[in-house]
Design a protein around this motif. Structure first.
Motif, PDB file in Angstrom:
ATOM      1  N   ARG A  41      64.664 -19.233  42.019  1.00  0.00           N
ATOM      2  CA  ARG A  41      65.526 -19.943  42.882  1.00  0.00           C
ATOM      3  C   ARG A  41      66.331 -19.091  43.867  1.00  0.00           C
ATOM      4  O   ARG A  41      66.279 -19.123  45.029  1.00  0.00           O
ATOM      5  N   GLN A  42      66.933 -17.875  43.061  1.00  0.00           N
ATOM      6  CA  GLN A  42      67.858 -17.037  43.867  1.00  0.00           C
ATOM      7  C   GLN A  42      66.893 -16.263  45.065  1.00  0.00           C
ATOM      8  O   GLN A  42      67.449 -16.217  46.124  1.00  0.00           O
ATOM      9  N   HIS A  43      65.725 -15.733  44.499  1.00  0.00           N
ATOM     10  CA  HIS A  43      65.004 -15.171  45.507  1.00  0.00           C
ATOM     11  C   HIS A  43      64.550 -15.740  46.651  1.00  0.00           C
ATOM     12  O   HIS A  43      64.438 -15.427  47.562  1.00  0.00           O
ATOM     13  N   ALA A  44      64.165 -17.130  46.282  1.00  0.00           N
ATOM     14  CA  ALA A  44      63.534 -17.955  47.428  1.00  0.00           C
ATOM     15  C   ALA A  44      64.731 -18.446  48.400  1.00  0.00           C
ATOM     16  O   ALA A  44      64.544 -18.462  49.623  1.00  0.00           O
ATOM     17  N   LEU A 175      74.786  -7.847  62.640  1.00  0.00           N
ATOM     18  CA  LEU A 175      75.778  -7.690  61.638  1.00  0.00           C
ATOM     19  C   LEU A 175      76.166  -9.066  61.079  1.00  0.00           C
ATOM     20  O   LEU A 175      76.304 -10.120  61.614  1.00  0.00           O
ATOM     21  N   LEU A 176      76.072  -9.348  59.638  1.00  0.00           N
ATOM     22  CA  LEU A 176      76.323 -10.557  59.329  1.00  0.00           C
ATOM     23  C   LEU A 176      77.245 -10.395  58.088  1.00  0.00           C
ATOM     24  O   LEU A 176      77.229  -9.597  57.284  1.00  0.00           O
ATOM     25  N   ASP A 177      77.756 -11.586  57.873  1.00  0.00           N
ATOM     26  CA  ASP A 177      78.805 -11.758  56.552  1.00  0.00           C
ATOM     27  C   ASP A 177      77.926 -11.942  55.546  1.00  0.00           C
ATOM     28  O   ASP A 177      77.120 -12.768  55.321  1.00  0.00           O
ATOM     29  N   SER A 178      78.340 -11.246  54.373  1.00  0.00           N
ATOM     30  CA  SER A 178      77.320 -11.348  53.118  1.00  0.00           C
ATOM     31  C   SER A 178      77.338 -12.701  52.554  1.00  0.00           C
ATOM     32  O   SER A 178      76.386 -13.228  51.870  1.00  0.00           O
ATOM     33  N   ALA A 179      78.205 -13.673  52.652  1.00  0.00           N
ATOM     34  CA  ALA A 179      78.511 -14.870  52.164  1.00  0.00           C
ATOM     35  C   ALA A 179      77.315 -15.625  52.786  1.00  0.00           C
ATOM     36  O   ALA A 179      76.850 -16.657  52.074  1.00  0.00           O
ATOM     37  N   VAL A 180      77.047 -15.574  54.179  1.00  0.00           N
ATOM     38  CA  VAL A 180      76.141 -16.214  54.686  1.00  0.00           C
ATOM     39  C   VAL A 180      74.746 -15.881  54.014  1.00  0.00           C
ATOM     40  O   VAL A 180      73.851 -16.778  53.792  1.00  0.00           O
ATOM     41  N   LEU A 181      74.426 -14.335  53.859  1.00  0.00           N
ATOM     42  CA  LEU A 181      73.135 -14.016  53.115  1.00  0.00           C
ATOM     43  C   LEU A 181      73.075 -14.710  51.707  1.00  0.00           C
ATOM     44  O   LEU A 181      72.011 -15.243  51.494  1.00  0.00           O
ATOM     45  N   TYR A 182      73.992 -14.761  51.098  1.00  0.00           N
ATOM     46  CA  TYR A 182      73.981 -15.308  49.678  1.00  0.00           C
ATOM     47  C   TYR A 182      74.270 -16.967  49.582  1.00  0.00           C
ATOM     48  O   TYR A 182      74.601 -17.213  48.487  1.00  0.00           O
ATOM     49  N   GLU A 183      74.514 -17.687  50.694  1.00  0.00           N
ATOM     50  CA  GLU A 183      74.823 -19.035  50.568  1.00  0.00           C
ATOM     51  C   GLU A 183      73.765 -19.756  49.768  1.00  0.00           C
ATOM     52  O   GLU A 183      72.691 -19.626  49.975  1.00  0.00           O
ATOM     53  N   ASP A 184      74.320 -20.663  48.878  1.00  0.00           N
ATOM     54  CA  ASP A 184      73.541 -21.406  47.900  1.00  0.00           C
ATOM     55  C   ASP A 184      72.988 -20.873  46.884  1.00  0.00           C
ATOM     56  O   ASP A 184      72.132 -21.259  46.125  1.00  0.00           O
ATOM     57  N   VAL A 185      73.501 -19.101  46.656  1.00  0.00           N
ATOM     58  CA  VAL A 185      72.736 -18.762  45.484  1.00  0.00           C
ATOM     59  C   VAL A 185      73.609 -18.929  44.604  1.00  0.00           C
ATOM     60  O   VAL A 185      73.430 -19.272  43.319  1.00  0.00           O
TER      61      VAL A 185
END
Length: 185
Positions: A41-44, A175-185
């Motif tokens: 799930r995290q990967h997807a 350039l992006l905020d890491s929270a957006v990258l990992y959202e819902d993980v």
């Protein structure tokens, strides 16, 4: 993404015909065929987030982003890969249907079973793409991003982004905020 070898070697043309009839994806590495098995799930979630962020960012540019169902072909070693996410800005690729051949950015989301391969043999092959400017490895569990960038001297330089640090995809000026990258993980 884990891999399982399929024994019978074949040509690239035979692979494309065979692959079109399969229900699962396979990578083709110089005659060898490797089944790609499921992801977590995290990967997807991370792969989907990267795709969505890049798609939005690249709107109205000559670049396009693709997810894991589109192949890239590396002519020099007669190989087809399915990167988790990649970007191409090539007009030639924009006309292609079955595979792309000029990626600018490739992103792989790491798993325990593929991390060594993604960092080693796969990266060695990816570096043969003349168009490739950046190779990004994302570890969704450790929340760590390694970005390998081709510098002006032809060397690949590692840039690390850990924890809450903003993440830069320099090849597409994002350039992006890491929270957006990992959202819902």
């Amino acid at each position: 993404m884990a891999y399982a070898a399929i024994v019978d070697p074949m040509t690239a043309d035979d692979f494309l015909k065979w692959e079109a009839e399969q229900t699962e994806r396979h990578e083709f590495i110089d005659g060898g065929i490797f089944a790609m098995v499921g992801v977590t799930r995290q990967h997807a979630t991370v792969a989907g987030n990267v795709f969505a962020l890049l798609k939005q960012h690249l709107k109205a540019t000559p670049c396009r982003v693709y997810m894991a169902d589109m192949k890239v072909k590396l002519q020099t070693v007669n190989t087809f890969f399915y990167p988790d996410v990649f970007v191409t800005c090539s007009e030639k690729d924009h006309q292609a249907e079955l595979f792309m051949s000029e990626p600018r950015l490739i992103v792989e989301v790491l798993s325990e079973s593929t991390e060594a391969y993604d960092r080693g043999d796969k990266f060695e092959k990816y570096r043969q793409f003349a168009s490739l400017q950046e190779y990004v490895l994302i570890n969704p569990i450790k929340r760590k991003v390694d970005s390998f960038r081709l510098d002006k001297t032809g060397h690949w330089v590692l840039y690390e982004f850990i924890g809450h640090a903003p993440i830069e995809f320099s090849s597409v000026d994002l350039l992006l905020d890491s929270a957006v990258l990992y959202e819902d993980v």
